[in-house]
Write an enzyme that holds these catalytic residues in place. Sequence first.
Site, short mmCIF file in Angstrom:
data_model
loop_
_atom_site.label_atom_id
_atom_site.label_comp_id
_atom_site.label_asym_id
_atom_site.label_seq_id
_atom_site.Cartn_x
_atom_site.Cartn_y
_atom_site.Cartn_z
CG ASP A 63 -1.68 1.24 1.45
OD1 ASP A 63 -1.95 1.92 0.44
OD2 ASP A 63 -2.04 1.54 2.61
CG ASN A 65 -3.55 5.11 -1.41
OD1 ASN A 65 -3.44 4.05 -0.81
ND2 ASN A 65 -4.61 5.44 -2.11
CG ASP A 71 -1.24 1.42 -3.80
OD1 ASP A 71 -0.04 1.21 -4.05
OD2 ASP A 71 -1.63 2.05 -2.78
CG ASP A 140 -7.09 -12.97 -13.06
OD1 ASP A 140 -7.83 -13.72 -13.71
OD2 ASP A 140 -6.60 -13.26 -11.96
CG ASP A 247 -11.42 -16.19 -12.88
OD1 ASP A 247 -10.73 -16.44 -11.88
OD2 ASP A 247 -12.67 -16.16 -12.87
CD GLU A 320 -9.17 -20.66 -11.57
OE1 GLU A 320 -9.17 -20.82 -10.35
OE2 GLU A 320 -10.09 -20.07 -12.17
CG HIS A 383 -6.15 -15.79 -5.66
ND1 HIS A 383 -5.65 -16.27 -6.85
CD2 HIS A 383 -7.46 -15.58 -5.88
CE1 HIS A 383 -6.61 -16.33 -7.74
NE2 HIS A 383 -7.73 -15.91 -7.19
CG ASP A 384 -8.84 -19.08 -5.86
OD1 ASP A 384 -9.35 -18.08 -5.31
OD2 ASP A 384 -8.75 -19.21 -7.09
C1 GLC Z 1 -11.36 -18.18 -9.90
C2 GLC Z 1 -10.58 -17.22 -9.05
C3 GLC Z 1 -11.28 -17.07 -7.74
C4 GLC Z 1 -12.63 -16.47 -8.01
C5 GLC Z 1 -13.41 -17.34 -8.99
C6 GLC Z 1 -14.59 -16.60 -9.54
O1 GLC Z 1 -11.39 -19.44 -9.36
O2 GLC Z 1 -9.25 -17.66 -8.93
O3 GLC Z 1 -10.56 -16.26 -6.86
O4 GLC Z 1 -13.35 -16.36 -6.83
O5 GLC Z 1 -12.64 -17.68 -10.12
O6 GLC Z 1 -14.17 -15.59 -10.40
#
Ligand code: GLC
Length: 600
Positions: A63, A65, A71, A140, A247, A320, A383-384
């Site tokens: 971050d 700001n 950011d 993404d 995605d 993905e 991140h999932d």
């Molecule tokens: C993908 C992303 C996830 C998101 C999902 C819906 O699996 O990695 O974070 O919640 O798609 O877009």
Amino acid sequence: MHWTKRMAACGLALIVGVGALAAHGQNTSEGSAQTSSAASKSNLENWWKNAVLYEIYPRSFQDTNGDGIGDLNGITEHLDYLEKLGVDAIWLSPCYPSPQVDFGYDISDYEAIDPQYGTMADFDRLVAEAKKHQIRILMDMVMNHSSDKHKWFLESRSSKDNPYRDWYMWHDGKGQTATDKGEVPNNWQSDFGHSAWEWDEKTRQYYYHKFYIQQPDFNWNNPKVHEAFKDILRFWMKKGVAGFRFDAITTLFEDPEMRDDEALKDKDGKSYLNSYGDVAINDTMTNNLPGVHPVMQEMRAVADSFKPDVFPGTRVFIGETYLPNIAELAKQYGPPGKPEFQLPMDTQIGFINKLDVQTFREKLNDAETKLEGNIPLLVFDNHDNARLDVRYGDGAHNTEIERMIATMLFASRGASLFYYGDEIGMKTTPPTRKEDVKDPVGLTGWPKDKGRDGERTPMQWNATTNAGFSKNTPWLPVPSTYSTVNVSAQEKDHDSMLDWYRKLIALKKTNVALAAGDNVMLDEANTKVLSWMRKGADGSQVVVACNFTAEPQTVNLTGGGAGLKGSHAKTLLKSPGGSDAVSLEAVQLQPFGVYIGDVR
Ligand code: GLC
Ligand code: CA
């Protein structure tokens, strides 16, 4: 649920070498200048084949700001760090305008930047500065759904005869009448829990959402949707982005006959409830339908029309792609002459989530032998999913285990993708109270599923307030580990995880066998140690051994018909405190220890 539920060569090394020389300004004579330009051209085309890719969750990186939210300028600030780490490209999780119901995966404008993350000028500066560091930016791309606040959906839901009506998936209820909405059209479920159908009173129909209610699915049977996304891809590629991570790409299409999904059965043959309290079903009717292939071929043709002769070079598609098996993964590269993804993620390996030697051997070997010569993209974290400590750690040797995972990631053939914070061994830190939960998955799944906040905590830069992430209260709390687990501390420690990552990546870039050599499994009956050899095009050989147990092991790598050219090795890298391999007949490994050596 954790995300796993949804899963139901080339002379490059030489080029890497020449490129490295050129970068150090050692190519001054005319002859070598030519070599260097040929090399850099080839590098522009092939950069992704041995690439090191780094996922940044922009909200949690830095971050600048003081609003407690990471950011784009924060990323720009750390490009030196990323270059030193050896990162070739950043996959930027969504930073488009979004109501942030799913933290950016609900997009309300595909051609702008969310003010939370900065401005378009900040984005352009990030791309330009990254280029100076030879780092590419990948966006993404969420094509399965938009936010319910996107103007297309607002139009679509406004009336049944709106021109955008058919951009999304609308359907009557079962047994619907003029006064009764009837039942949901079928039993399809959202990955975020409960029915995938949402009733919309205004036009009295249901719309379909594979994910959150605020994420309506596009209708990919509508050619206008195709054209809209081709324009979006062009928009970003003109800005200099090097490609996209697509995605939820396997969920673009649904069964045209709208058939129900089937209930899953437990070991007694009975159906059961999932973590949301719904009857657990498979997703055969809503996932991995064949329609996605022609769509990706169409998109790829757009990307391929961008010439690779200037930076960022070839535009790369990452997928993905949580898929049931290697054969399905192989299809994602596209049939001959009709390319789809260059790098669909191989989630077969990284999400085994259990340190089982035989499974890893089999899956790593599949990536080598069953992808028809295509480049595998290995990935163990994102991140999932809970971070590596939760999915692979044993509590007592997490650091050693994480080193081993990194070894499989970087010392196998192909491209390697990792997640911010893995390089310093960041740990999963889930919320402990429901009122602290930010992720919708955790809100719906609490307490069985605490959601994904635990793997999205702020990057730990140093031991100052908020780990140097922000001057203000961060959007998610900084884990208490930050005072010792941070970049600044690890930069000073030559046995740190950060150092391990840097060394592995440097080897991947500079060692001919590790850069592009074939993967050949060694000692294949061993159930405790996973060993393999990389065979360079120049005849060099590198052996890698990973001890999957908590006891010391000694392995003999010379058996079998693998064709080792010598019986000794010169150490390239070993776990801290490990022994050098005098002889390949007796390579000694500490608990979860790693040895990498050049065969002599
Ligand atoms: C993908 C992303 C996830 C998101 C999902 C819906 O699996 O990695 O974070 O919640 O798609 O877009
Ligand atoms: Ca869909």
